[in-house]
Design a protein around this motif. Sequence first.
Motif: not given
Length: 573
Positions: A39-47, A91-95, A99-106, A309-311
């Motif tokens: 659940x760390x990776x979805x939380x990072x993308x949410x932030x 959930x994986x760090x590979x995406x 995913x962070x770039x997508x969250x910030x841009x769109x 959610x993320x990949x």
Amino acid sequence: MTRSSVPDTQALPQEQPLSHTTLLLSGLQHLAIIAPIGLVFPLLVLRAADAGAVLQEAMITASLLALGIGSIVLCLRRRALGSGFLCPAVFTAAYLPASLAAAQNGGLALVFGMTMFAGACEIAFSFLLRRLRAYLPVEIAGLAVVMIGLILGLIGFRLLLGLDSHGEFQAGDLEPGALEVGLFALALVVGLNVWGKGRLRIFSVLICVALAYPLAWGLGQVDLSDFQAAQPQHLLALPHLPLLLPAFDWTLAIPFAAGALACALRATGDITTCQKIAEADWVRPEMGSIERGVRADGLGTLLAGALGTVGMNTFSSSIGLSQATGIIQRRVGFAIGGLFIALAFSPFVVMLTIGMPEPLTGAILIFSSAFILANGLSIIVARLLDARRILTIGIAIVFGISHDVFPPFYDHVPLWLKSITGSALVVALVTALALNALFRIGVRQSASLDRPLNKELLPALVDFCREKGALWGARRDVMERVISGLTEAVELALGRGVSDSPVRVHLHYDEFRILATVSFEDAPEQAPVHSEEETEEAPDTSELEFRLMRHFAEKVALSHQQGYTRLKLLFDS
């Protein structure tokens, strides 16, 4: 029947029954190491997307459902889908960089759409694995497992010691007693696994969590104040999902496709490890199971994006845990999936899981990473390695580790390189794939040795076979069988052939077999009386050489033509 012609279903192990209690406790033990990290990776993308509280709760709920469904799909054993092993999802760090770039841009809508695209890419890769097999050799799959073990071990070390992402110790940020809790947890889980017996060893991680979590809570390292205020209204709740229409951006297609390839290779390595753990007579990766597993992994990521959610990817720590405990039945994967789906209805358990202290999580990751590293290294060293393969693996590991050792350098790489430098795993795999393709230039899959028929032929034959086996990356034990079988063939030639006449030894290699041919001139008194057309004859089984050749090779054929004898030996590789 050769190994390659055995149906895929016969290559999968038969499962031993598990009691309902063991099944439930094993599922809980895996959940205890998947949920805190997963659940760390979805939380990072949410932030990164600056999402509100309602959207955060919806995405975490979707994440739990995705983990459950993805784990079940990966553990299926169907004709076209599922690995057939205990191989849950996480959930994986590979995406994560993409995913962070997508969250910030769109925003999250773009994250969900690009995640679905990545899942479709991985499904497509699953149909190309056999054709690309020469460019995706087993040692690169082993490299993926090694890098995953290193990455998880380093993450665990950072969590255990309270280090930041750049490896710097922040003493003021470390809770009192946190390091002691982490070291206690690590010592406990290692001690139970090394010296414990029976259920103490099987459930070592679960016992560790059950004892260390209350200790951390008592020391004030667990903060659930936000949840406790909402507990009366949210003891149980129906799951609700993010209702966002997925978006797509072509500028992010390459980063997400690169992540999908990394996930396909990681899944290949993980499923190879599962096969190796489950099959005592493991010879080589069974491609049918790997293809179905990679397809299931891609489907899980596609469904994760659709849910909101993320990949995802296969989880190496769970595979390491299954080896450590000895419980490898895929039914545990269904229990894991069911528990995650149940968690989506229980905010209390969700918050309790998210609140697990970082030092405890770090101890569990370090414990699991040891088994992952050992499996990856065993996959690599099972092959004969020449200078090309040694350089490929060695340079890739150095470049991969450099991502975590020198993060400022990778923070300032050109924008066009960021898609392949987002994680240590991606850096190592891209480096290995590029070097492997480059070093294949000039490598032939066939080779011949021409020497006079005398005693000096034997040492030359041994050197020839070992040199070519290392160049091709053949398994060590297979090449030893080839050497032994050909030694007996040369002994036969020395007894039947013309002394000092030319002898040709020809080897042809592919991923499935080695075909060896020995041709020599018959001595006049040994020449058979029959027409000059090539014929096949059953050899005299009373001769020791033939018996030994049949012992080392899967098939031996003898033919005579125009005063020459030809021996063909087939070895499964």
